[in-house]
Motif scaffolding. Sequence first.
Motif, PDB file in Angstrom:
ATOM      1  N   VAL A   1       0.820  -1.208   0.000  1.00 61.92           N
ATOM      2  CA  VAL A   1       0.000   0.000   0.000  1.00 61.92           C
ATOM      3  C   VAL A   1       0.858   1.263   0.000  1.00 61.92           C
ATOM      4  O   VAL A   1       0.492   2.267  -0.610  1.00 61.92           O
ATOM      5  N   THR A   2       2.014   1.221   0.659  1.00 63.36           N
ATOM      6  CA  THR A   2       2.898   2.390   0.655  1.00 63.36           C
ATOM      7  C   THR A   2       3.294   2.760  -0.771  1.00 63.36           C
ATOM      8  O   THR A   2       3.225   3.932  -1.165  1.00 63.36           O
ATOM      9  N   ALA A   3       3.705   1.747  -1.529  1.00 65.26           N
ATOM     10  CA  ALA A   3       4.141   1.989  -2.908  1.00 65.26           C
ATOM     11  C   ALA A   3       3.009   2.550  -3.761  1.00 65.26           C
ATOM     12  O   ALA A   3       3.228   3.451  -4.584  1.00 65.26           O
ATOM     13  N   GLU A   4       1.790   2.060  -3.556  1.00 67.41           N
ATOM     14  CA  GLU A   4       0.674   2.510  -4.377  1.00 67.41           C
ATOM     15  C   GLU A   4       0.254   3.934  -4.018  1.00 67.41           C
ATOM     16  O   GLU A   4      -0.038   4.748  -4.905  1.00 67.41           O
ATOM     17  N   ILE A   5       0.206   4.257  -2.733  1.00 61.85           N
ATOM     18  CA  ILE A   5      -0.143   5.626  -2.335  1.00 61.85           C
ATOM     19  C   ILE A   5       0.933   6.598  -2.826  1.00 61.85           C
ATOM     20  O   ILE A   5       0.621   7.697  -3.307  1.00 61.85           O
ATOM     21  N   ALA A   6       2.192   6.186  -2.738  1.00 64.95           N
ATOM     22  CA  ALA A   6       3.281   7.029  -3.236  1.00 64.95           C
ATOM     23  C   ALA A   6       3.161   7.222  -4.746  1.00 64.95           C
ATOM     24  O   ALA A   6       3.357   8.332  -5.260  1.00 64.95           O
ATOM     25  N   ARG A   7       2.834   6.149  -5.481  1.00 67.80           N
ATOM     26  CA  ARG A   7       2.715   6.257  -6.936  1.00 67.80           C
ATOM     27  C   ARG A   7       1.624   7.249  -7.322  1.00 67.80           C
ATOM     28  O   ARG A   7       1.818   8.107  -8.190  1.00 67.80           O
ATOM     29  N   ARG A   8       0.477   7.162  -6.656  1.00 72.82           N
ATOM     30  CA  ARG A   8      -0.636   8.048  -7.001  1.00 72.82           C
ATOM     31  C   ARG A   8      -0.282   9.509  -6.746  1.00 72.82           C
ATOM     32  O   ARG A   8      -0.680  10.396  -7.508  1.00 72.82           O
ATOM     33  N   ALA A   9       0.447   9.764  -5.676  1.00 71.39           N
ATOM     34  CA  ALA A   9       0.837  11.147  -5.385  1.00 71.39           C
ATOM     35  C   ALA A   9       1.883  11.641  -6.376  1.00 71.39           C
ATOM     36  O   ALA A   9       1.831  12.787  -6.832  1.00 71.39           O
ATOM     37  N   ALA A  10       2.837  10.782  -6.708  1.00 70.37           N
ATOM     38  CA  ALA A  10       3.956  11.203  -7.559  1.00 70.37           C
ATOM     39  C   ALA A  10       3.524  11.510  -8.987  1.00 70.37           C
ATOM     40  O   ALA A  10       4.098  12.387  -9.640  1.00 70.37           O
TER      41      ALA A  10
ATOM     42  N   ASP B   1       8.195   0.382   2.571  1.00 71.03           N
ATOM     43  CA  ASP B   1       6.888  -0.216   2.885  1.00 71.03           C
ATOM     44  C   ASP B   1       6.473   0.118   4.312  1.00 71.03           C
ATOM     45  O   ASP B   1       5.904  -0.691   5.026  1.00 71.03           O
ATOM     46  N   SER B   2       6.756   1.349   4.717  1.00 72.18           N
ATOM     47  CA  SER B   2       6.613   1.731   6.129  1.00 72.18           C
ATOM     48  C   SER B   2       5.183   1.685   6.644  1.00 72.18           C
ATOM     49  O   SER B   2       4.953   1.533   7.844  1.00 72.18           O
ATOM     50  N   LEU B   3       4.209   1.832   5.759  1.00 66.92           N
ATOM     51  CA  LEU B   3       2.821   1.817   6.221  1.00 66.92           C
ATOM     52  C   LEU B   3       2.372   0.419   6.608  1.00 66.92           C
ATOM     53  O   LEU B   3       1.681   0.230   7.615  1.00 66.92           O
TER      54      LEU B   3
ATOM     55  N   PHE C   1       4.140   1.700  10.569  1.00 65.99           N
ATOM     56  CA  PHE C   1       3.205   2.699  11.080  1.00 65.99           C
ATOM     57  C   PHE C   1       1.879   2.078  11.502  1.00 65.99           C
ATOM     58  O   PHE C   1       1.395   2.304  12.605  1.00 65.99           O
ATOM     59  N   ALA C   2       1.281   1.270  10.623  1.00 65.80           N
ATOM     60  CA  ALA C   2      -0.040   0.707  10.931  1.00 65.80           C
ATOM     61  C   ALA C   2       0.031  -0.284  12.085  1.00 65.80           C
ATOM     62  O   ALA C   2      -0.766  -0.212  13.035  1.00 65.80           O
ATOM     63  N   SER C   3       0.967  -1.214  12.050  1.00 69.18           N
ATOM     64  CA  SER C   3       0.982  -2.261  13.077  1.00 69.18           C
ATOM     65  C   SER C   3       1.370  -1.732  14.448  1.00 69.18           C
ATOM     66  O   SER C   3       0.965  -2.278  15.468  1.00 69.18           O
TER      67      SER C   3
END
Length: 449
Positions: free
Chosen positions: A6-15, A229-231, A237-239
């Motif tokens: 999910v980190t990679a996907e949220i980053a991709r959408r913003a970038a 993949d920090s999220l 972050f989440a866990s």
Amino acid sequence: MAAVPVTAEIARRAAVLAWNDLPEDLVERTKQCLLDWFAVTVPGAQEELTDILIREALEDGAKGQASLVGRTEKVLPSTATLINGAASHALDYDDVNFSMGGHPTVTVVPALLALGEQIQASGRLFIESFVAGYETSGRVGRLVSPSHYQKGFHVTGTVGSFSATAAAGRMLGLSDKQLAVAFGIAATQAAGLKSNFGTMCKPLHAGTASEHGLRAARLAAKGFTARGDSLECDQGFASSQSDHLNTDAALGEPPQGWHLRNNLFKYHAACYLTHAPIECAKEIRLKSNFPPERVRKILLRIDAGADKVCNIPNPTTGLEAKFSLRQTVAMALNGVDTAALDSYSDAVTQEPRMKALRDKVSIEFKPNWEHSLAEMAIQLDDGTTIEASHDSGIPWADVKKQRNAIETKFESLVSPVLGAAGTRRLADAIERIDSMSDVGELARASAKS
């Protein structure tokens, strides 16, 4: 906890977000967010907490070229981000989004304003970056909702670190992989405790989130390392800060297609969860026109989550009053203007008529209610009961009407500080932002001459 990327996907959408991706109404909504942000930041810059932060910065040698909203001092860009961010949340009068679960604009604009002034970013790049950051706030907020907030974390300070990172990263032109690493840098800094509501630390959370985001994006651009993949990673972050990893919610379609379309503006200068009760009290007072002395008892029904957010039973300061359901209801029933900044004073908490009404309020905290819904029943001395309900979580459908309301708020809050000419200059700069070649013009228009 499943490791969905999910980190990679949220980053991709913003970038990859670009100007041509933005519907026309999102540009207008961005301008409304800016009008509202400057409206609350200019007077917030005159607050004691802002004075303290500026004094600390100057003592630490942080003089620079970055503008401070509503002030004459100039500091380093990172320092301006912190101070402008804290000032914008100082009055608790800034906008809200329930997908984030906090205040999105106060974490995004400070970083963009300081960075944009420094690198002479265009107005279109500013708007692209703002939307990238704003949408990130909704996605990360949904990812860890609702347990993250229930555990005691202030979402504006925690989730806001990611929205600021996404905004600054987009302005710097980071790739999606670089932005994912920047999220890792932000994740290890994200913090903010709800236990500090009613103190200067709550607005500080907004400033630190924005500063952390700016730092994370800059460090990632220079090759600083962190997990990508920090999220979602174990001990990420989440866990570590929630019991949820709601990937489908985070990556799913927001209501109306964009999180920005669900932005909620404040028209009362208090915690947003007090707004529905205030509206109930106003409606009952206006339609019944009884003197407050006739009130025998007041029953308020509201979501159980408000108990740990805005339930200070006997406030003694103006700041505590903003987080007191009983106080704000008493103020509304007494005809006090809850939109006016000076209504929230230490003195108003000690007024006998306020205390008398506060003591008559009983609250039923309802589990699993809509957290923006309130119901109120007021019983008078003759046994008559008057009821009202209000949901403050519904965005205005009429964007033009919303613009008019925000312009009124802007004028009333900015003109006492910047004067009529300065207020017009700032409003004009906000309106022209999409045609600006250098948003430093906007930053400088917001400073006190």
